[in-house]
Design a protein around this motif. Sequence first.
Motif, PDB file in Angstrom:
ATOM      1  N   LEU A  30       0.710  -1.250   0.157  1.00  0.00           N
ATOM      2  CA  LEU A  30      -0.069  -0.225   0.061  1.00  0.00           C
ATOM      3  C   LEU A  30       0.841   1.388  -0.171  1.00  0.00           C
ATOM      4  O   LEU A  30       0.328   2.179  -0.088  1.00  0.00           O
ATOM      5  CB  LEU A  30      -1.087  -0.047   1.283  1.00  0.00           C
ATOM      6  N   THR A  47      -3.693   3.516  -3.766  1.00  0.00           N
ATOM      7  CA  THR A  47      -5.009   3.365  -3.059  1.00  0.00           C
ATOM      8  C   THR A  47      -4.408   3.265  -1.437  1.00  0.00           C
ATOM      9  O   THR A  47      -3.274   3.057  -1.192  1.00  0.00           O
ATOM     10  CB  THR A  47      -5.582   1.952  -3.324  1.00  0.00           C
ATOM     11  N   MET A  49      -7.000   1.856   0.588  1.00  0.00           N
ATOM     12  CA  MET A  49      -7.979   0.946   0.531  1.00  0.00           C
ATOM     13  C   MET A  49      -9.476   1.493   0.893  1.00  0.00           C
ATOM     14  O   MET A  49     -10.428   1.076   0.817  1.00  0.00           O
ATOM     15  CB  MET A  49      -7.788   0.012   1.833  1.00  0.00           C
ATOM     16  N   PRO A 116      -3.858  -4.434  -4.416  1.00  0.00           N
ATOM     17  CA  PRO A 116      -5.311  -4.853  -4.270  1.00  0.00           C
ATOM     18  C   PRO A 116      -5.973  -4.527  -5.348  1.00  0.00           C
ATOM     19  O   PRO A 116      -5.587  -3.443  -6.061  1.00  0.00           O
ATOM     20  CB  PRO A 116      -5.697  -4.054  -2.970  1.00  0.00           C
TER      21      PRO A 116
END
Length: 371
Positions: A30, A47, A49, A116
């Motif tokens: 991340l 991102t 999340m 992700p």
Amino acid sequence: MQFTIDRMSLLRPLGHVSSVVERRNTIPILSNVVLRAASGKLSLTATDMDMDIITDVACAVGQDGASTVSAHLLNDIVKKLPDGSEVQIQIADGHAQISAGRSSFRLPCLPVEDFPAINNSDFPVRFMLTAADLRDLMDTTRFAISTEETRYYLNGIYFHSADNENGAGQFRAVATDGHRLALSQMDMPAGAADMPSIILPRKAVGELRKLLDDEDGEVQVSLSETRAEFAFGSVRLTSKLIDGSFPDYTRVIPSANDKLVTLDAALFKAAVDRVSIISSDKSRAVKLTITPGLLSISAHNTDASSANEELEIEYQGEALEIGFNARYLLDITDQIQGDVLQMELADPGAPSLIRTPGDEASLFVLMPMRV
């Protein structure tokens, strides 16, 4: 993967995506930005999340490919490279080689497969807004967003549809922290009548506002019950929404305040700013003493220092003393568009309404304080 790009062309989109990435991450992937080079374009994705950003920029692609590198490290490197330099990035054997003139950097990469998946869920409601209108809605209200995490449902701007006094549909933005409330509205855009009421989180508001700085065109707004997407130019920002119910703010907007004060907005702002130098750092309180034709603004501190300033006003009612937090008062005066400011008051303990006379698009409510 290998591509070459002008430093300035890379710096802007890289700055946009890296600002979404948190500086401290317990999940290493991340911290990274996805770089995809193909068909003469570099695509950048990041991102946290809760919010995703995708943007692209033209570049000279030597070899197609995709990988991830540290967003903040890459951004810091590109920022410090000389103006006008050509940046070449080559990724092989799990590392990115970044070269510009005589400078060379080697950063570790993580596989793009570990990143992700970006949620591209269906958005049942889509409509267009001009960037200028969206900027105005956010600028007028975002200062009043609450930072109190316990009341998480106030940690964003509430966008929803509402009817004005004439029954016409309005696209409305509201923010409040319990001490002040800011409301801004515009005519309902085509296609937005069935929009769900949403609370856009504070971080998403800040990132979106930065992205809109130099945008002059239209923004496609896509909404579902849980997500919002804003697409314009080469940027697409998607954010989760705050899962909560915004309170019925209409109950705190006073409708029977009968004491009307009209005064010069710029003079009032400057006077409050000067007098508040004396107010204590904790309370930031200033007292307004209102009499026909005259407003006295005063502040006192525990060290016996004091300040007072007088302004000419239009006011015909009975004398009134009321206290406000100077910082909150200045935040509101910063948003007054016209030369004249109007305050609608009731008594020292009731919320006050502040607006520009004749401006039906925005209003501000400020709770008084004891001084």
